[in-house]
Design an enzyme around this catalytic site. Structure first.
Site, PDB file in Angstrom:
ATOM      1  N   ARG A 272       0.860  -1.176   0.000  1.00 15.51           N
ATOM      2  CA  ARG A 272       0.000   0.000   0.000  1.00 15.51           C
ATOM      3  C   ARG A 272       0.898   1.228   0.000  1.00 15.51           C
ATOM      4  O   ARG A 272       1.443   1.616   1.022  1.00 15.51           O
ATOM      5  CB  ARG A 272      -0.916  -0.025   1.228  1.00 15.51           C
ATOM      6  CG  ARG A 272      -1.580   1.299   1.505  1.00 15.51           C
ATOM      7  CD  ARG A 272      -2.617   1.230   2.594  1.00 15.51           C
ATOM      8  NE  ARG A 272      -2.193   0.610   3.849  1.00 15.51           N
ATOM      9  CZ  ARG A 272      -1.528   1.229   4.816  1.00 15.51           C
ATOM     10  NH1 ARG A 272      -1.150   2.489   4.662  1.00 15.51           N
ATOM     11  NH2 ARG A 272      -1.227   0.597   5.923  1.00 15.51           N
ATOM     12  N   HIS A 276      -3.585   4.037   4.796  1.00 16.10           N
ATOM     13  CA  HIS A 276      -4.643   3.038   4.912  1.00 16.10           C
ATOM     14  C   HIS A 276      -5.964   3.640   4.450  1.00 16.10           C
ATOM     15  O   HIS A 276      -6.695   3.052   3.647  1.00 16.10           O
ATOM     16  CB  HIS A 276      -4.745   2.564   6.363  1.00 16.10           C
ATOM     17  CG  HIS A 276      -5.887   1.634   6.611  1.00 16.10           C
ATOM     18  ND1 HIS A 276      -5.894   0.334   6.144  1.00 16.10           N
ATOM     19  CD2 HIS A 276      -7.062   1.810   7.268  1.00 16.10           C
ATOM     20  CE1 HIS A 276      -7.031  -0.251   6.507  1.00 16.10           C
ATOM     21  NE2 HIS A 276      -7.756   0.627   7.184  1.00 16.10           N
ATOM     22  N   TYR A 285       4.551   5.356  11.095  1.00 15.93           N
ATOM     23  CA  TYR A 285       4.954   3.973  11.370  1.00 15.93           C
ATOM     24  C   TYR A 285       5.750   3.313  10.240  1.00 15.93           C
ATOM     25  O   TYR A 285       6.219   2.196  10.411  1.00 15.93           O
ATOM     26  CB  TYR A 285       3.718   3.117  11.696  1.00 15.93           C
ATOM     27  CG  TYR A 285       2.614   3.155  10.655  1.00 15.93           C
ATOM     28  CD1 TYR A 285       2.640   2.331   9.537  1.00 15.93           C
ATOM     29  CD2 TYR A 285       1.526   4.009  10.811  1.00 15.93           C
ATOM     30  CE1 TYR A 285       1.638   2.358   8.597  1.00 15.93           C
ATOM     31  CE2 TYR A 285       0.515   4.048   9.871  1.00 15.93           C
ATOM     32  CZ  TYR A 285       0.558   3.210   8.766  1.00 15.93           C
ATOM     33  OH  TYR A 285      -0.442   3.244   7.837  1.00 15.93           O
TER      34      TYR A 285
END
Length: 377
Positions: A272, A276, A285
């Protein structure tokens, strides 16, 4: 006590290398005839769809940032996994998405504005699957679609709509979910029922490496494809950024499902590239090095390189770029013209026939809403 040594590995089916060379891995040799049977028009369609998908992704994100959508769910980086698998399905098959499979819906005939209306919050479901290539509704309660798909596949068996020996009418089910959903109970329960009833079904995991901010390494100590064997069905790991591998493995798996050979599981290794959703900040992160690593394995770039090597012209790529821009512009224009639903919409489909309770509640809501008119005056 020291941790026990573990060596859980799984081979990866890859036909196109990241450099855009057709060099099948040993595990991919068996699938090569399926790719060789594709004509130039279909191979070019793969590129068109991936390019349109990425351009639409940019348009959707921009609309959300400009306050026109409540949410946008990016799909950039996962185009090959989605386009290849979608084209592997036959018209009679049923596809159950999560909420990131925008281009899959478009391939099945869904107007992308229906997706934008859903993410704008002005529709109570989105679309009728029967009118959109059996592309079922988006599922925001993640992993529940695996149970919906398994139940539907069982229904196909009960209705005699599969495993009759006629590939033109026999149907199968393809369900999409992510690596994060594999950790949920619904997904595992679906695998149990699918295996027990030998449903005509393919579980397609898009392993994009992150379940929001939780890495796949935290979710599973072994490749997700190995879970197929644990539930009594074949499990195959593919290079999810290779559209040819995605097409070929899904095609064969669906053919076997329709023929009565039971379910199977595919793990598509992809990434990805964006957030998200637009409510997420992946810089919190993920490292820049990780993103750069996967950018070098871009599914569209490698496929374009291969097509160029086959003789695709610069005019073809220019035409696709223009088409993608036109689609994105048209979708944006029509999205901005969307209006909210009428007040009556929430009562219209609760029952199949008129119901006195709905009439009563509708009248109460009208009276309540209208009571504010005097205050405004």
């Amino acid at each position: 006590m020291a941790a026990r040594e573990r060596d859980f590995t799984a081979p990866t089916v890859q036909l196109l290398t990241p450099e855009g060379e057709l060099r099948p891995s040993p595990e991919a040799e068996a699938y090569l005839p399926l790719v060789e049977a594709l004509d130039d028009a279909t191979l070019q369609r793969f590129y068109r769809d991936m390019t349109v998908s990425r351009r639409l992704d940019v348009a959707g994100a921009n609309l959300q940032r400009q306050g026109q959508l409540a949410l946008w769910v990016p799909s950039s980086g996962q185009e090959a996994a989605q386009v290849g698998s979608a084209h592997a399905a036959r018209p009679q098959d049923h596809l159950f998405p999560s909420y990131r499979e925008h281009i899959v819906g478009m391939i099945r005939g869904l107007d992308p504005v229906r997706i934008l209306a859903l993410l704008r919050g002005i529709t109570q479901g989105g679309w009728n699957p029967e009118e959109n290539g059996n592309f079922h509704l988006y599922t925001l309660v993640l992993a529940s679609q695996t149970l919906h798909a398994t139940g539907y596949a069982m229904g196909l068996q009960f209705d005699g709509a599969t495993a009759t020996g006629d590939p033109e009418t026999d149907a199968a089910v393809l369900v999409y979910y992510g690596d994060g959903s594999t950790s949920q109970g619904d997904a595992n329960e679906a695998l149990v029922f699918a295996s027990s009833y030998e449903t005509p079904q393919v579980f397609f995991i898009q392993n994009n490496q992150w379940a929001i901010s939780v890495p796949v390494s935290r979710q599973s100590r072994s490749p997700l494809s190995l879970r197929g064997g644990g539930f009594g069905m074949p499990g195959v790991r593919i290079d999810g950024n290779d559209v040819l591998a995605s097409y070929a493995v899904t095609r064969q798996s669906l053919e076997e499902a329709r023929a009565g050979q039971g379910p199977s599981l595919i793990e598509a290794l992809t990434y990805r590239m964006g957030a998200h959703t637009t409510a997420d900040d992946p810089t919190k992160y993920r490292t820049d090095d990780e993103v750069a690593y996967w950018a070098e394995r871009d599914p569209i770039a490698r496929y374009r390189t291969w097509l160029e090597g086959r003789g695709a012209s610069a005019a073809f790529f220019d035409e696709v770029d223009q088409e993608a821009s036109d689609v994105a512009a048209d979708v944006r224009r029509r999205a901005l013209e969307l209006t909210g639903p009428t007040r009556a919409a929430i009562f219209e489909h609760v029952y199949s026939e008129p119901h006195p309770l709905m009439v009563e509640q509708h009248a109460w809501l009208d009276e309540f809403e209208n009571s504010f008119d005097g205050d405004a005056a």
